[in-house]
Design an enzyme around this catalytic site. Sequence first.
Site, PDB file in Angstrom:
ATOM      1  N   SER A 280     -73.878 -15.960 100.767  1.00 12.64           N
ATOM      2  CA  SER A 280     -75.273 -15.921 100.318  1.00 12.64           C
ATOM      3  C   SER A 280     -75.997 -14.776 100.998  1.00 12.64           C
ATOM      4  CB  SER A 280     -75.949 -17.252 100.671  1.00 12.64           C
ATOM      5  OG  SER A 280     -77.361 -17.143 100.611  1.00 12.64           O
TER       6      SER A 280
ATOM      7  N   TYR B 217     -77.654 -24.327 107.081  1.00 13.96           N
ATOM      8  CA  TYR B 217     -77.044 -23.598 105.970  1.00 13.96           C
ATOM      9  C   TYR B 217     -77.013 -22.104 106.267  1.00 13.96           C
ATOM     10  CZ  TYR B 217     -76.288 -21.855 101.211  1.00 13.96           C
ATOM     11  OH  TYR B 217     -75.793 -21.205 100.099  1.00 13.96           O
TER      12      TYR B 217
END
Length: 243
Positions: free
Chosen positions: A138, A151
């Site tokens: 990401s 995360y």
Amino acid sequence: MQLFNKTIVITGGTSGVGLELVKLLSRNNQVSVVARSAERLNKLKHAFPHLQTFQADLSNACTYPNLAEKIISSTPKIDILINNAAVQYPTTFIDNTFVYENVAREINTNLTAICSLCFLLLPALKQEESSYILNINSGLALTPKKSSAIYCATKAALRSFSQSLRYQVIETNIGILEAYLPIVDTPMTTGRGANKISAEKAAIAIIKGLEKERQKNYIGKTRFLPLLLTIAPGLARSMMKRS
């Protein structure tokens, strides 16, 4: 690389980007799918009878050796391992809704499972003349946002792991690739974010990068992040702090 008649293992392949990758790659390749939900795997198997499916909860580290053994038993040679599975719990440590048990679940799914499967599946990856590990990452690996600290940390760690592993296997038949995604319209991002790209568009961009054997495939808006962090790091961090 021509994605034809390849043996591919995809984690998290029953929804979102993973599902779109399965749909596209299963047309001309032998695809094995790892996912947590047995019900979703059964539905996927019904829609694509030629798939191999493996049910496993990647948040539980105890499952990895048995999962890898089952995969290798049915797929002795692996051309491509796509580590796609991920979870995100968008709460802060000071929220009343923060669940302590999710810390281990998030770290295991997003990082420990990837590190473990990369090692445990090495015997099958070594069997091919050339094979690849593709880690789906990401843009948050480059700069974190306010929410989802765990995360963001796992994605930053995955970035570092991928680079280090690339150094380790440089003299082997295995290539280490990365794809960096912007916010994608998936069940995980429901109700959050704006200007999302579709899961199908993300999957197509991932496959294009895989075909070109691109070590770092920055998709959508993430392609601007490295430059922005170089010329205006304060602005980039300020933007993410507010998100």
